[in-house]
Design an enzyme around this catalytic site. Structure first.
Site, PDB file in Angstrom:
ATOM      1  N   THR A 127       0.959  -1.666  -0.273  1.00 39.87           N
ATOM      2  CA  THR A 127      -0.116   0.201  -0.089  1.00 39.87           C
ATOM      3  C   THR A 127       0.933   1.145   0.330  1.00 39.87           C
ATOM      4  OG1 THR A 127      -1.465   1.487   1.465  1.00 39.87           O
ATOM      5  CG2 THR A 127      -0.160  -0.507   2.303  1.00 39.87           C
ATOM      6  N   ASP A 128       0.165   2.703  -0.723  1.00 40.10           N
ATOM      7  CA  ASP A 128       1.091   3.422  -0.273  1.00 40.10           C
ATOM      8  C   ASP A 128       1.201   4.077   0.806  1.00 40.10           C
ATOM      9  OD1 ASP A 128      -1.710   4.285   0.273  1.00 40.10           O
ATOM     10  OD2 ASP A 128      -1.849   5.884  -1.985  1.00 40.10           O
ATOM     11  N   GLU A 129       0.443   3.736   1.798  1.00 37.90           N
ATOM     12  CA  GLU A 129      -0.170   4.484   3.153  1.00 37.90           C
ATOM     13  C   GLU A 129       1.735   3.849   3.774  1.00 37.90           C
ATOM     14  OE1 GLU A 129      -3.580   3.272   5.588  1.00 37.90           O
ATOM     15  OE2 GLU A 129      -4.119   3.045   3.789  1.00 37.90           O
ATOM     16  N   TYR A 151      -1.246  -0.327  11.117  1.00 35.83           N
ATOM     17  CA  TYR A 151      -2.464  -1.089  10.000  1.00 35.83           C
ATOM     18  C   TYR A 151      -0.409  -1.143   8.851  1.00 35.83           C
ATOM     19  CZ  TYR A 151      -3.140  -1.553   5.194  1.00 35.83           C
ATOM     20  OH  TYR A 151      -3.212  -1.939   4.019  1.00 35.83           O
ATOM     21  N   LYS A 155       2.286  -3.691   7.609  1.00 35.52           N
ATOM     22  CA  LYS A 155       2.875  -3.128   6.137  1.00 35.52           C
ATOM     23  C   LYS A 155       3.937  -3.476   5.668  1.00 35.52           C
ATOM     24  CE  LYS A 155      -0.052  -4.717   3.402  1.00 35.52           C
ATOM     25  NZ  LYS A 155      -0.342  -5.066   2.199  1.00 35.52           N
ATOM     26  N   LEU A 207     -17.903  11.953   8.226  1.00 33.69           N
ATOM     27  CA  LEU A 207     -16.977  12.677   7.699  1.00 33.69           C
ATOM     28  C   LEU A 207     -16.394  13.011   8.617  1.00 33.69           C
ATOM     29  CD1 LEU A 207     -15.536  13.787   5.327  1.00 33.69           C
ATOM     30  CD2 LEU A 207     -16.567  15.969   5.210  1.00 33.69           C
ATOM     31  N   ASN A 250     -11.853  14.279   1.065  1.00 39.91           N
ATOM     32  CA  ASN A 250     -12.700  13.378   1.404  1.00 39.91           C
ATOM     33  C   ASN A 250     -14.163  13.911   1.386  1.00 39.91           C
ATOM     34  OD1 ASN A 250     -11.173  11.513   1.951  1.00 39.91           O
ATOM     35  ND2 ASN A 250     -11.064  11.686   4.305  1.00 39.91           N
ATOM     36  N   LYS A 276      -7.679   9.209  15.143  1.00 42.78           N
ATOM     37  CA  LYS A 276      -6.527   9.494  15.369  1.00 42.78           C
ATOM     38  C   LYS A 276      -5.653   9.270  14.462  1.00 42.78           C
ATOM     39  CE  LYS A 276      -7.201   7.278  19.689  1.00 42.78           C
ATOM     40  NZ  LYS A 276      -7.181   6.538  20.779  1.00 42.78           N
TER      41      LYS A 276
HETATM   42  P1  NAD Z   1     -10.033  -7.123   2.425  1.00 41.57           P
HETATM   43  O1  NAD Z   1      -9.387  -6.737   3.977  1.00 41.57           O
HETATM   44  O2  NAD Z   1     -11.350  -7.042   1.393  1.00 41.57           O
HETATM   45  O3  NAD Z   1      -9.549  -8.809   1.881  1.00 41.57           O
HETATM   46  C1  NAD Z   1      -8.944  -9.442   2.918  1.00 41.57           C
HETATM   47  C2  NAD Z   1      -8.877 -10.697   2.215  1.00 41.57           C
HETATM   48  O4  NAD Z   1      -7.514 -11.707   3.217  1.00 41.57           O
HETATM   49  C3  NAD Z   1      -9.657 -11.952   3.122  1.00 41.57           C
HETATM   50  O5  NAD Z   1     -10.661 -11.959   2.534  1.00 41.57           O
HETATM   51  C4  NAD Z   1      -9.397 -12.551   4.209  1.00 41.57           C
HETATM   52  O6  NAD Z   1     -10.765 -13.372   4.838  1.00 41.57           O
HETATM   53  C5  NAD Z   1      -8.043 -12.828   3.893  1.00 41.57           C
HETATM   54  N1  NAD Z   1      -7.142 -13.248   5.600  1.00 41.57           N
HETATM   55  C6  NAD Z   1      -6.756 -12.411   6.122  1.00 41.57           C
HETATM   56  N2  NAD Z   1      -6.162 -12.685   7.120  1.00 41.57           N
HETATM   57  C7  NAD Z   1      -5.939 -13.737   6.911  1.00 41.57           C
HETATM   58  C8  NAD Z   1      -5.195 -14.590   7.052  1.00 41.57           C
HETATM   59  N3  NAD Z   1      -4.328 -14.507   8.480  1.00 41.57           N
HETATM   60  N4  NAD Z   1      -5.084 -16.037   6.523  1.00 41.57           N
HETATM   61  C9  NAD Z   1      -5.601 -16.163   5.351  1.00 41.57           C
HETATM   62  N5  NAD Z   1      -6.420 -15.480   4.568  1.00 41.57           N
HETATM   63  C10 NAD Z   1      -6.560 -13.916   5.025  1.00 41.57           C
HETATM   64  O7  NAD Z   1      -9.095  -6.766   1.809  1.00 41.57           O
HETATM   65  P2  NAD Z   1      -8.519  -6.020   0.352  1.00 41.57           P
HETATM   66  O8  NAD Z   1      -9.165  -4.460   0.115  1.00 41.57           O
HETATM   67  O9  NAD Z   1      -8.494  -6.641  -0.793  1.00 41.57           O
HETATM   68  O10 NAD Z   1      -7.167  -5.742   0.360  1.00 41.57           O
HETATM   69  C11 NAD Z   1      -5.796  -6.609  -0.037  1.00 41.57           C
HETATM   70  C12 NAD Z   1      -4.832  -6.382  -0.218  1.00 41.57           C
HETATM   71  O11 NAD Z   1      -4.507  -5.176  -0.752  1.00 41.57           O
HETATM   72  C13 NAD Z   1      -4.356  -6.161   1.247  1.00 41.57           C
HETATM   73  O12 NAD Z   1      -2.704  -6.985   1.159  1.00 41.57           O
HETATM   74  C14 NAD Z   1      -4.225  -4.701   1.646  1.00 41.57           C
HETATM   75  O13 NAD Z   1      -2.981  -3.998   2.115  1.00 41.57           O
HETATM   76  C15 NAD Z   1      -3.700  -4.376   0.492  1.00 41.57           C
HETATM   77  N6  NAD Z   1      -4.121  -2.944  -0.289  1.00 41.57           N
HETATM   78  C16 NAD Z   1      -5.842  -2.472  -0.714  1.00 41.57           C
HETATM   79  C17 NAD Z   1      -6.126  -1.674  -0.511  1.00 41.57           C
HETATM   80  C18 NAD Z   1      -7.457  -0.930  -0.103  1.00 41.57           C
HETATM   81  O14 NAD Z   1      -7.909   0.577  -0.710  1.00 41.57           O
HETATM   82  N7  NAD Z   1      -8.281  -2.152  -0.157  1.00 41.57           N
HETATM   83  C19 NAD Z   1      -5.095   0.168  -0.945  1.00 41.57           C
HETATM   84  C20 NAD Z   1      -3.648  -0.369  -0.587  1.00 41.57           C
HETATM   85  C21 NAD Z   1      -2.872  -1.946  -0.070  1.00 41.57           C
END
Ligand code: NAD
Length: 328
Positions: A127-129, A151, A155, A207, A250, A276
């Protein structure tokens, strides 16, 4: 020859879209996919319904921290695309234990097994975070990591562990850092689906702070496109930013959602205490992905948002139980 891919977190928002795309008509062909997903509150098997009967899909319910299971699976796979994570910042502020366990220990468990079995490409989705917050300009991949939320810190830790496996052992690890994703099938705790579903129910939207926090919005189709480019054309040991090119406060985002749902500001918006440690602005520089891989976001934000609102309007049966379950 068929490439055997292990996709972790493939029942979540982005992972399931990746799997649906891989096995769909626009997919690369010659791939067999195993989804490994623990089905936490965010995991939803229904997300895979469109490809459920695909002969090249297998589903394993399991935890990426389960060393024995992960070892067994990696012995049978050629590549890994790793999405599984605890992904919601607000939850990490309430308690970080699950974030450290899954995002750090889980990633390391996968990497160790990948190394033991000499798996080919390992795409680590980040993630960019991890970069922190930036007032002006955009981060290139070379910027130092400065995560602020638990979080983001989890990451960032997993990114460093993944890159260390490349530098130390030569494992073919590629890291992607994307901006905020939006689109259909996103769990309704994240801001866009939370606001849409609240508005469709005639409820207010919360918000944070002054509403001035800026995020860059990336449609899941574009994110999946970027991940595939990194998997197929990227280089081992490299990091690639993937952005959407639509920066909005936002407040501006809320105004667009109100308009799309036919609601008005005065009766539908409730200002709430700021999150926070809320990062003010995220902005990734995607020059490297553009120049090396030909990446460019293709989905216009107005179209992507309109399609997303329509999807939530038409798929109450998908999101209503999730909101109830998560007490949102
Ligand atoms: P999500 O929360 O929708 O899905 C996460 C999935 O991982 C779920 O299906 C969950 O059941 C599974 N999971 C969680 N813990 C687990 C474990 N211990 N073992 C096996 N499976 C497990 O998340 P997302 O939004 O689809 O994000 C996917 C990836 O992309 C993540 O790594 C997240 O950090 C990254 N990401 C997401 C965003 C965003 O905007 N959603 C932005 C940047 C990066």
């Amino acid at each position: 020859m068929t490439t055997r891919m292990l996709v972790t977190g493939g029942a979540g928002f982005i992972g399931s879209h990746y799997v649906r795309t891989l096995l769909g008509p626009a997919g690369p062909g010659e791939v067999a996919v195993t989804v490994l997903d623990a089905l936490t509150y965010a995991g939803n098997p229904a997300n895979l319904d469109p490809v459920r009967d695909h002969p090249q899909l297998a589903f394993v319910k399991g935890d990426i921290c389960d060393g024995e299971l992960v070892d067994e699976l990696l012995a049978q796979h050629d590549e890994v695309v790793h999405f599984a994570a605890e992904s919601h910042v607000d939850r990490s502020i309430l308690g970080a234990t699950d974030f450290i366990r899954t995002n750090v220990l889980g990633t390391q468990t996968l990497l160790d097994a990948a190394l033991r079995h000499r798996v080919g490409r390992f795409v680590h989705v980040s993630t960019d975070e991890v970069y922190g917050s930036v007032d002006t300009g955009s981060w290139p991949e070379t910027d130092p990591l400065s995560p602020n939320s638990p979080y983001a810190a989890s990451k960032a830790s997993s990114d460093l562990i993944a890159l260390a496996q490349h530098r130390t052992h030569g494992l073919d690890v590629r890291v992607t850092r994307c901006s905020n994703n939006y689109g259909h099938h996103q769990f309704p705790e994240k801001v866009i689906p939370l606001f849409i579903t609240n508005l469709l129910d005639g409820r207010k939207v919360p918000l944070y702070g002054d509403g001035g926090n800026v995020r860059d919005w990336l449609h899941i189709d574009d994110h999946v496109q970027g991940i595939e480019l990194v998997r197929t054309k990227g280089r081992a040991g490299e990091v690639y930013n993937i952005g959407g090119g639509t920066e909005l406060t936002n407040k501006d985002l809320t105004a667009l959602l109100l308009e799309a749902c036919g609601a008005n500001w005065d009766t539908s918006v409730e200002y709430v205490a700021d999150r926070k440690g809320h990062d003010r602005r995220y902005s990734v520089d995607c020059t490297k992905a553009r120049d090396e891989l030909g990446y460019a976001p293709r989905k216009g934000f107005a179209t992507g948002l309109a399609e997303t609102v329509t999807w939530y309007r038409e798929n109450r049966a998908w999101w209503e139980p999730l909101k109830e379950r998560a007490a949102l």
